[in-house]
Design an enzyme around this catalytic site. Structure first.
Site, PDB file in Angstrom:
ATOM      1  N   ASP A 102     -54.687  -6.609  -5.779  1.00 31.16           N
ATOM      2  CA  ASP A 102     -53.939  -6.505  -7.032  1.00 31.16           C
ATOM      3  C   ASP A 102     -54.185  -7.751  -7.877  1.00 31.16           C
ATOM      4  O   ASP A 102     -55.267  -8.336  -7.804  1.00 31.16           O
ATOM      5  CB  ASP A 102     -52.446  -6.317  -6.720  1.00 31.16           C
ATOM      6  CG  ASP A 102     -51.765  -5.397  -7.722  1.00 31.16           C
ATOM      7  OD1 ASP A 102     -51.610  -5.813  -8.882  1.00 31.16           O
ATOM      8  OD2 ASP A 102     -51.400  -4.266  -7.358  1.00 31.16           O
ATOM      9  N   HIS A 148     -47.853  -7.935 -12.021  1.00 29.95           N
ATOM     10  CA  HIS A 148     -48.051  -6.632 -11.375  1.00 29.95           C
ATOM     11  C   HIS A 148     -48.180  -6.763  -9.858  1.00 29.95           C
ATOM     12  O   HIS A 148     -47.541  -6.031  -9.091  1.00 29.95           O
ATOM     13  CB  HIS A 148     -49.301  -5.971 -11.961  1.00 29.95           C
ATOM     14  CG  HIS A 148     -49.533  -4.564 -11.537  1.00 29.95           C
ATOM     15  ND1 HIS A 148     -50.228  -4.223 -10.387  1.00 29.95           N
ATOM     16  CD2 HIS A 148     -49.181  -3.383 -12.106  1.00 29.95           C
ATOM     17  CE1 HIS A 148     -50.290  -2.917 -10.277  1.00 29.95           C
ATOM     18  NE2 HIS A 148     -49.673  -2.373 -11.306  1.00 29.95           N
ATOM     19  N   SER A 193     -48.239   2.863  -9.712  1.00 25.52           N
ATOM     20  CA  SER A 193     -48.359   1.527  -9.104  1.00 25.52           C
ATOM     21  C   SER A 193     -47.114   1.173  -8.307  1.00 25.52           C
ATOM     22  O   SER A 193     -47.188   0.458  -7.305  1.00 25.52           O
ATOM     23  CB  SER A 193     -48.544   0.462 -10.194  1.00 25.52           C
ATOM     24  OG  SER A 193     -49.874   0.349 -10.597  1.00 25.52           O
TER      25      SER A 193
END
Length: 764
Positions: free
Chosen positions: A107, A182, A547
Site C-alpha cells: 500500500d 491510505h 480498499s
C-alpha cells in the site's frame, strides 16, 4: 529461503537478467528496475517501445507486459461482524486475537507513531513468528525505532515510481512512512490495536479496533502520492512472499484489464498465483467502478475478491428551518450556536456577492463559496450561508475544503451545501468539518430550503435582497445512529460477472467472492494527508471503498488461520465463502445500491459474491473445498481457445492435464458462463471438523435450469473427502445469468452454501 543454494540460485537469476538485457538492448537505452527472483523469474525495465519490442523476440524471453499503473481502491465493524462476543472470545479476547499471524500490506506505507500501531510493553507478544523474516528499512520520518514489535517489518519499493515521474520530496518519502493515509487506514482495519479512542476535532467518536488486533504488521510501501506502478507493487508481493507473511492485503492494483493477455495471466495475477502457491492468503479489492456489470478488477480464482457494503451505522445531520421544518443531510460537524437551538439568519451565497468585486461571475465565485473575496463579509459574518452545487463541483474543479476555508475566513456561523435542480441529486459522504456545516444532496430537500428562503426575504426592484428574515440552525451531526437495513452493497463496489479478456467475455469464476464492510469506516490516518487536503491534521478518517472492505477480510482470515494453523489459503477462502450470509438484519436478501440516489435492488452473486462474511461461522465451517496450485494450472489449461504455450510462458508450467470444463475447478461456488443443454461438474468437500457428520444436500436451481445432486446425502469422517456431482440441465434458454445455491446441512449444525450462477444459452 536462507540456504546458500537458494541465494546462489537467486544470484544466477539476476546475472541471467543482466546478461539478457546487455545482449539484446542498446547500452543506455534502458534502466533495469527490479530482478524478480523469489516467486517469479523475471525483471522490470524502463525503456522505449522499440527496445521493448526487441525484448519480445529475444531468446529466453517468454512474456512481456506493459505496466498499467497502480491505483488505490479507495470503529464499529468488529461489533457489526460479531467478533468480540464470538471469535475473539474463542481466541482469548482482543488481547490474543490474531496472535502469531503476520499480515503484509502492499500500500502507501504506515504512520508508525499512530496509537493503532504502537507496542504496549505491558502486553508483550507471546507467539513465535520464526516463520517470518523481514527488515526495517529506514528513511525520512521512519527511524529504526518505528518497527516496535507490532510493526515487525517495513520496506519500500520506488524504482518504478522514480523511473516514470519526478517525485515530490515533500510527500513522496523514500521510506515506509505513509504520507497519504491510505496504507495506515487499511492496516489498522485489519490489524490495528484494540480499543483505540477515535478523536477528531476534539470530538470522541468511540473506539477503533482491527479485525485481528494482535496480528503483526509487515509494511510494503509501493504506491506514492504522485504515482503508483505495477512494477513496484509486484516487487512488494515478491518480497512479502519471500519474507514469509501469512496474508497479503491488496487494496491497490490496476483498475483496468490487461490489453494483450487474458485477465488471469497478467503479471499482477501471476504474482498473486505464485504467492498463493507459497502458502499466502491473498485478499484483493474488487474495485470501485460499480454499479455497472463486469467492472470487477479482481479476476483470478486464487485471490479472494472483496466487495464493499454498508453497516447499520450512519451519521445523520439536519438543518432546522425557522418554520419548524427539519431537512436531513450529512456532515460530521458540531451544531451552530446554542447547541443548534438558536436560529440565526440564513443567506444565499448568490445574494451576498460583492457588487463591485473584481472577479469573474462564474459559479465557483457566485454560487459555490469557493473564493472568500467574492462574498460581502458584512452580509455573511455570523450567518448560515447556502452554497449551491454547480458547474465547478460537476466538473471536479470545486471542493468542500474551499467552502470550509471561505467559512472560516469570513466568519460564517455555518454553511449548507445544497443540491441544484439543474444538476440533480448527488452522492454525499460524511467528512469532518472544522466549522458547522451540512451537505443536502437531494434536490427535493434543497427546494424546500429555497422555497422557505424566498418566502422570508425582501428584494428591491433590481432583485437585491434588502431584508433577510429567513432563519435556520445546524443540528449536531457527529452522533451515530444505528438503525435501518444493513448490509447494503455499496454503489461504488465493482460488480461481476468476472471476465477473461478486455472484451469482457464472461469467465467461469465467481467475482466478487465475498462482501465485507467498506462504507464509512473509521480507521487510522496520516496527518499529512497528501491526497486529501480536507483531512490534513487528522489522525483518523471515515472512508469508503473496497480498499476498506479488503482488510476486513484479511483480518478475519488471520483469525481463521490462528484458530486453524494447518489450513491452506484455499481452505481459508472456502470457509469464508461457504459460511457467508445472503440475508440482512431484516431477514431479507441483501440489497444493492443502484445508479441513482436511493435506488436499490435485491443483490445477486455478482453484487455480493457468496454474501456477507460471517467470522463466527467461518472458523468452524464443517466442510471446506481445497484447491492446489496444480488445480489452478489445470483450470487455465481448460479455458476455451487458450494457447497452452501462453500458459507455459506465464507460469512455467505445462498443460499435462486440463479440467473437462473450467467450472470443474474446486471452488466454493459454481459459475457457468455458457450452458448449452446439460453439463455435469464435480465438487470435492473435506471434513475439517473433529467428528463424523451426516450432510443432506439440497439445491435452489437457477431460473431456466434444473439441477440434480449426487449423492443427496452422505456421512463423512474427519479429514475424509466426499465428491459431489452436480448436473445442470437447461429447461428454458435465456439471455441473462440466473442464480441459485447448493445447501449442505450437517447433523452437527454446520451449513455449507455454494452459490450457483448460470447463463442458460440453449436446450440443445
Amino acid at each position: 529461503m536462507d540456504s546458500e543454494v537458494s541465494k546462489a540460485h537467486a544470484k544466477h537469476l539476476v546475472d541471467s537478467h543482466d546478461h539478457l538485457l546487455q545482449s539484446n538492448l542498446e547500452t543506455g537505452s534502458y534502466n533495469k528496475l527490479y530482478s524478480f527472483k523469489h516467486i517469479v523469474n523475471g525483471f522490470s525495465v524502463h525503456t522505449t517501445p522499440s527496445q521493448a519490442n526487441k525484448l519480445k523476440v529475444a531468446p529466453g524471453v517468454k512474456l512481456v507486459e506493459k505496466d498499467r499503473g497502480a491505483k488505490l481502491m479507495t470503529t464499529y465493524t468488529p461489533q457489526f461482524l460479531g467478533l468480540p462476543q464470538e471469535v475473539w472470545a474463542k481466541e482469548g479476547g482482543d488481547k490474543n486475537a490474531g496472535e502469531g499471524i503476520v499480515i503484509g500490506f502492499v500500500d502507501t506505507g504506515i504512520t508508525p507513531e499512530h496509537p493503532s500501531f504502537t507496542y504496549d510493553p505491558l502486553n508483550p507478544f507471546t507467539s513465535n513468528i520464526s516463520h517470518f523474516s523481514g527488515a526495517c528499512e529506514t528513511g525520512p520520518r521512519f527511524p529504526s525505532s518505528s518497527c516496535t514489535g507490532k510493526i515487525v517489518s517495513a520496506r519500500y519499493f520506488s524504482a518504478g515510481a522514480q523511473a516514470i515521474a519526478t517525485l515530490n520530496t515533500s510527500v513522496d518519502f523514500l521510506s515506509p512512512f505513509d504520507a497519504a493515509g491510505h496504507g495506515s487506514h487499511v492496516a489498522s482495519i485489519a490489524a490495528g490495536n484494540a480499543g483505540v479512542p477515535v478523536i477528531v476535532d476534539g470530538f470522541y467518536y468511540g473506539r477503533a479496533s482491527g479485525m485481528a488486533p494482535r496480528a503483526r504488521i509487515a509494511v510494503y510501501k509501493a504506491v506514492y502520492p504522485t504515482v503508483g506502478t505495477i512494477t513496484d507493487v509486484v516487487a512488494a508481493i515478491d518480497q512479502a512472499t519471500m519474507d514469509g507473511v501469512d496474508i497479503i492485503t491488496l487494496s491497490v492494483g490496476p483498475d483496468e484489464p490487461p490489453e494483450d493477455t487474458i485477465t488471469f495471466l497478467s503479471v499482477f495475477d501471476v504474482f498473486m498465483l505464485f504467492a498463493r502457491r507459497a502458502g499466502v492468503f491473498v485478499a484483493q479489492a474488487a474495485g470501485n467502478q460499480g454499479p455497472d456489470f463486469s467492472t470487477v478488477v479482481s479476476y483470478s480464482p486464487w485471490a479472494v475478491g472483496v466487495a464493499a457494503c454498508s453497516t447499520d451505522r450512519s451519521y445523520p445531520g439536519s438543518l432546522l428551518l425557522g418554520n419548524g421544518l427539519k431537512v436531513g443531510g450529512v456532515g460530521l460537524s458540531g451544531p451552530t450556536f446554542g447547541d443548534g437551538k438558536f436560529l440565526c439568519k440564513l443567506v444565499l451565497a448568490k445574494d451576498a456577492v460583492r457588487v463591485n468585486g473584481a472577479f469573474p461571475r462564474t459559479p465557483e465565485y457566485v454560487e459555490e463559496c469557493q473564493y472568500p473575496e467574492a462574498l460581502d463579509p458584512v452580509i455573511v459574518r455570523g450567518r448560515i450561508v447556502i452554497c449551491v452545487f454547480s458547474a465547478g463541483f460537476y466538473n471536479g474543479t470545486s471542493n468542500i475544503n474551499a467552502i470550509i476555508d471561505t467559512a472560516r475566513t469570513l466568519g460564517f456561523m455555518g454553511f449548507a451545501f445544497v443540491a441544484n435542480p439543474a444538476y440533480g441529486d448527488f452522492i454525499a459522504e460524511p467528512i469532518p468539518f472544522a466549522v458547522s456545516g451540512i451537505i443536502i444532496p437531494k434536490v427535493v430537500d434543497a427546494q424546500i430550503i429555497s422555497q422557505y428562503y424566498e418566502q422570508n426575504i425582501q428584494r428591491d426592484e433590481r432583485g437585491f435582497v434588502i431584508q433577510y428574515c429567513a432563519r435556520a440552525a445546524i443540528r449536531e451531526g457527529r452522533v451515530a445512529s444505528f438503525v435501518g437495513q444493513a448490509p447494503i452493497v455499496s454503489r461504488f463496489s465493482s460488480r461481476g460477472p468476472d471476465f477473461v479478456d478486455i472484451n469482457r467475455n464472461p469467465a467461469d469464476v465467481l467475482k466478487p467472492d465475498i462482501l465485507a464492510p467498506g462504507h464509512q469506516i473509521w480507521a487510522a490516518w496520516s496527518p499529512l494527508s497528501a491526497l486529501e487536503p480536507i483531512l490534513t491534521g487528522y489522525h483518523f478518517a471515515l472512508l469508503s471503498g473496497t480498499s476498506m472492505a479488503t482488510p476486513h477480510t484479511a483480518g478475519i482470515a488471520a483469525l481463521i488461520k490462528q484458530y486453524n494453523p494447518s489450513w491452506t489459503p484455499s481452505m481459508i477462502a472456502s470457509s469464508i465463502s461457504t459460511t457467508a450470509t445472503k440475508y440482512d438484519n431484516y431477514g431479507e436478501v441483501i440489497l444493492a445500491e443502484g445508479s441513482y440516489l436511493n435506488s436499490f435492488y435485491p443483490s445477486t452473486h455478482f453484487d455480493r459474491g457468496a454474501g456477507l462474511v460471517n467470522p463466527a461461522r467461518a472458523i468452524d465451517p464443517g466442510l471446506v473445498l481445497p484447491t492446489e496450485f496444480e488445480d489452478h494450472i489445470n483450470f487455465l489449461c481448460s479455458l476455451p481457445g487458450i494457447d497452452w504455450s501462453v500458459i507455459n510462458a506465464a507460469t512455467g508450467e505445462r498443460c499435462n492435464r486440463s479440467l473437462s470444463h473450467p467450472a470443474n475447478l474446486n471452488l466454493p461456488s459454481v459459475t457457468i458462463s455458457t450452458l448449452r443443454n446439460s453439463l455435469t461438474v464435480k465438487r470435492s468437500v473435506k471434513n475439517v471438523g473433529s467428528r463424523p457428520e451426516t450432510y443432506t444436500c439440497s439445491v435452489i436451481s437457477p431460473n431456466g435450469t434444473m439441477v440434480n445432486l449426487s449423492p443427496t446425502w452422505f456421512r463423512i469422517a474427519p479429514q475424509e473427502i466426499q465428491d459431489i456431482e452436480i448436473q445442470f440441465q437447461v429447461i428454458q434458454a435465456g439471455g441473462e445469468f440466473s442464480f441459485g445455491e447448493i445447501v449442505l446441512t450437517g447433523s452437527l449444525n454446520h451449513i455449507v452454501r455454494l452459490p450457483l450462477s448460470v447463463l442458460p444459452i440453449s436446450t440443445s
